[in-house]
Scaffold this active site. Structure first.
Site, PDB file in Angstrom:
ATOM      1  N   TRP A   1      -5.158  -2.299  -5.943  1.00  0.00           N
ATOM      2  CA  TRP A   1      -5.629  -2.661  -4.638  1.00  0.00           C
ATOM      3  C   TRP A   1      -6.917  -2.674  -4.775  1.00  0.00           C
ATOM      4  O   TRP A   1      -7.822  -2.204  -4.960  1.00  0.00           O
ATOM      5  CB  TRP A   1      -4.989  -1.250  -3.915  1.00  0.00           C
ATOM      6  CG  TRP A   1      -5.340  -1.585  -2.370  1.00  0.00           C
ATOM      7  CD1 TRP A   1      -5.108  -2.673  -1.825  1.00  0.00           C
ATOM      8  CD2 TRP A   1      -5.812  -0.520  -1.641  1.00  0.00           C
ATOM      9  NE1 TRP A   1      -5.227  -2.333  -0.175  1.00  0.00           N
ATOM     10  CE2 TRP A   1      -5.989  -1.288  -0.385  1.00  0.00           C
ATOM     11  CE3 TRP A   1      -6.481   0.686  -1.677  1.00  0.00           C
ATOM     12  CZ2 TRP A   1      -6.462  -0.377   0.803  1.00  0.00           C
ATOM     13  CZ3 TRP A   1      -6.993   1.448  -0.679  1.00  0.00           C
ATOM     14  CH2 TRP A   1      -6.992   0.749   0.798  1.00  0.00           C
TER      15      TRP A   1
ATOM     16  N   ASP B   1      -2.398   7.850  -6.096  1.00  0.00           N
ATOM     17  CA  ASP B   1      -2.534   7.469  -4.708  1.00  0.00           C
ATOM     18  C   ASP B   1      -1.133   6.830  -4.272  1.00  0.00           C
ATOM     19  O   ASP B   1      -0.636   5.876  -4.743  1.00  0.00           O
ATOM     20  CB  ASP B   1      -3.509   5.954  -4.789  1.00  0.00           C
ATOM     21  CG  ASP B   1      -3.765   5.328  -3.427  1.00  0.00           C
ATOM     22  OD1 ASP B   1      -3.501   5.994  -2.300  1.00  0.00           O
ATOM     23  OD2 ASP B   1      -4.150   4.213  -3.239  1.00  0.00           O
TER      24      ASP B   1
ATOM     25  N   ALA C   1       0.615   5.542  -1.041  1.00  0.00           N
ATOM     26  CA  ALA C   1       0.658   5.048   0.748  1.00  0.00           C
ATOM     27  C   ALA C   1       1.751   4.554   0.908  1.00  0.00           C
ATOM     28  O   ALA C   1       1.933   3.767   2.136  1.00  0.00           O
ATOM     29  CB  ALA C   1      -0.489   3.973   0.449  1.00  0.00           C
TER      30      ALA C   1
ATOM     31  N   LYS D   1       1.469   3.763   6.478  1.00  0.00           N
ATOM     32  CA  LYS D   1       2.495   2.575   6.489  1.00  0.00           C
ATOM     33  C   LYS D   1       3.908   3.571   6.815  1.00  0.00           C
ATOM     34  O   LYS D   1       4.643   2.911   7.667  1.00  0.00           O
ATOM     35  CB  LYS D   1       2.870   2.055   5.034  1.00  0.00           C
ATOM     36  CG  LYS D   1       1.562   1.543   4.427  1.00  0.00           C
ATOM     37  CD  LYS D   1       1.075   0.445   5.280  1.00  0.00           C
ATOM     38  CE  LYS D   1      -0.557   0.064   4.998  1.00  0.00           C
ATOM     39  NZ  LYS D   1      -0.858  -1.001   4.224  1.00  0.00           N
TER      40      LYS D   1
HETATM   41  C1  LIG Z   1      -2.601   1.631  -2.462  1.00  0.00           C
HETATM   42  C2  LIG Z   1      -3.171   1.730  -0.994  1.00  0.00           C
HETATM   43  N1  LIG Z   1      -3.810   3.052  -1.161  1.00  0.00           N
HETATM   44  C3  LIG Z   1      -4.312   3.496  -0.123  1.00  0.00           C
HETATM   45  C4  LIG Z   1      -4.104   2.820   1.064  1.00  0.00           C
HETATM   46  C5  LIG Z   1      -4.937   3.434   2.296  1.00  0.00           C
HETATM   47  O1  LIG Z   1      -4.610   3.133   3.663  1.00  0.00           O
HETATM   48  P1  LIG Z   1      -5.149   3.811   4.650  1.00  0.00           P
HETATM   49  O2  LIG Z   1      -6.506   4.290   4.532  1.00  0.00           O
HETATM   50  O3  LIG Z   1      -5.163   2.858   5.869  1.00  0.00           O
HETATM   51  O4  LIG Z   1      -4.104   4.874   5.151  1.00  0.00           O
HETATM   52  C6  LIG Z   1      -3.544   1.611   1.510  1.00  0.00           C
HETATM   53  C7  LIG Z   1      -3.343   0.934   2.302  1.00  0.00           C
HETATM   54  O5  LIG Z   1      -3.172  -0.297   2.482  1.00  0.00           O
HETATM   55  C8  LIG Z   1      -3.045   1.165   0.159  1.00  0.00           C
HETATM   56  O6  LIG Z   1      -2.425  -0.012  -0.011  1.00  0.00           O
END
Ligand SMILES: Cc1ncc(COP(=O)(O)O)c(C=O)c1O
Length: 397
Positions: A130, A211, A213, A246
């Site tokens: 990401w 991680d 999400a 999400k």
């Molecule tokens: C792989 C991944 N990790 C972490 C996040 C963290 O998202 P947020 O900080 O919006 O909760 C995202 C959001 O798109 C993601 O795709």
């Protein structure tokens, strides 16, 4: 002085939003930004969250600080959601946790805490990963290296290549893994892969950092964390950054959780103080609101059922869009093989087409996606599947 700081180039994905907004083509399709959308292209507030907001509004009687850990019920709820009610580490009291501003906050506090272990650790990320991972990890003071992950020939994981790299790692390494629904590729580790990663982590001593999400947006709330739970059973120490953006649709409420599994209760207490200290030096305390809502949803049987049902419906919709798109592609005899679309999981898919083909789809069809050819599958809808397949046929032959 400020003349020394030059304007940075715009984030390419955010640039796509503007291009899409200004495009007058009535058939335009936005597959860029990674938010869940319904059939009408709307990112709705989930029903259970709407209900929780009403309850919270009618019961909240103070805005005073809630403490460095965040909403305790939220942190406990997320620990159980990910590690499971029967987690041994949880019953041993060996798991520290803190509410964070989104999953990004959890990543940052997690990595900054690990940075306190010393100067000589390296963080390994999947190739690709990401877009925000590497900047966050580097800002926490680490160097990053990439381990092989995505196989462009199959559209799936090249586990043997990944394993070859993991076999060379040791106690000075941290391995960032996507818990499920890999972003950007959609290519997920199988349960057998997770078993092999756990064996490697135990044997070689690297620290797994998961991680997660998109729990619930792949194969379901429980199936999506089967691998993570196995890892947690096998290793003494691991870190988990979780996001409620999400799966609870709480994007702008910045709701996430950092979980640190340690060997025993005493170490967990030490880690609890460390993560709170890192958070304190960054932003003091996390926004509380999203945590209150998630706590209400997870602890009330009716709200929880409503949330799980809606989340399952979202995951089912994404799966059927994958199937529908592949069927339309096959009908058009597109030269390239896209079978991987239905084998990948979650909201994202790497289409595996060139930047030129991506641009052609944008210029000729107003179909917007990242230059890497990552699409947000949830940005599709039943009425545009044929149109997107037509564009792929034109671009790929
Ligand atoms: C792989 C991944 N990790 C972490 C996040 C963290 O998202 P947020 O900080 O919006 O909760 C995202 C959001 O798109 C993601 O795709």
């Amino acid at each position: 002085m400020f003349e020394r700081l030059k304007a940075l180039p715009a984030d390419p994905l955010l640039g796509l939003i503007t291009l899409y907004r200004d495009d007058p083509n009535p058939n335009k399709v936005d597959l860029g930004v990674g938010v869940y959308r319904d059939e009408q292209g709307h990112t709705a507030i989930m029903k259970a969250i709407q209900q929780a907001q009403k309850t919270h509004l009618s019961t909240e009687d103070s805005k005073t600080y809630i403490g460095p850990m965040g909403v305790p019920g939220f942190v406990d709820g997320i620990k159980k959601l990910i590690l499971g009610e029967s987690s041994k580490a949880l019953s041993a009291g060996a798991v520290a946790g803190i509410q964070t501003p989104g999953g990004c906050g959890a990543l940052r506090v997690g990595f900054e805490t690990l940075r306190r272990l010393g100067d000589d650790l390296t963080v390994w990320v999947s190739d690709p990963t990401w877009a925000n991972h590497i900047p966050t990890i580097r800002a926490s003071g680490f160097e990053t290296q990439a381990y092989p992950y995505f196989d462009a020939n199959t559209g799936l994981v090249n586990y043997e290549a990944m394993d070859e790299q993991l076999a060379k790692l040791g106690k000075d390494d941290i391995v960032l893994l996507h818990g499920c629904c890999h972003n950007p590729t959609g290519a997920d580790l199988s349960f057998e892969h997770w078993q092999r990663i756990a064996e490697r982590a135990v044997k070689q001593g690297f620290i797994p950092f998961v991680d997660i999400a998109y729990q619930g947006l792949g194969d379901g709330l429980e199936s999506d964390v089967k691998g993570v739970r196995h890892l947690s059973e096998q290793v003494d120490e691991m870190v988990i950054a979780s996001s409620c953006s999400k799966n609870f649709g709480l994007y702008r409420e910045r709701t996430g959780c950092l979980i640190v599994q340690t060997e025993n209760q005493e170490r967990s207490a030490a880690l609890q103080s460390q993560i709170q200290d890192v958070a304190r030096a960054n932003y003091s305390m996390s926004p509380a609101y999203g945590g209150f809502l998630v706590d209400l949803v997870l602890s009330s049987p009716d709200l929880r059922t409503s949330w799980e049902d809606e989340l399952n419906a979202m995951a089912t919709r994404v799966k059927s869009l994958r199937e529908g798109l592949l069927a339309e592609i096959k009908q058009r005899n597109v030269s390239q093989d896209f079978d991987f679309i239905t084998q990948q999981k979650g909201m994202f898919s790497y289409l595996n087409i060139t930047k030129e083909q991506v641009r052609q789809m944008r210029d000729e069809f107003s179909i917007y996606m990242a230059d890497s050819s990552r699409i947000n599958v949830a940005g599709l809808n039943l009425s545009c599947l044929g149109y997107v397949a037509d564009a792929l046929k034109k671009a790929c032959g």
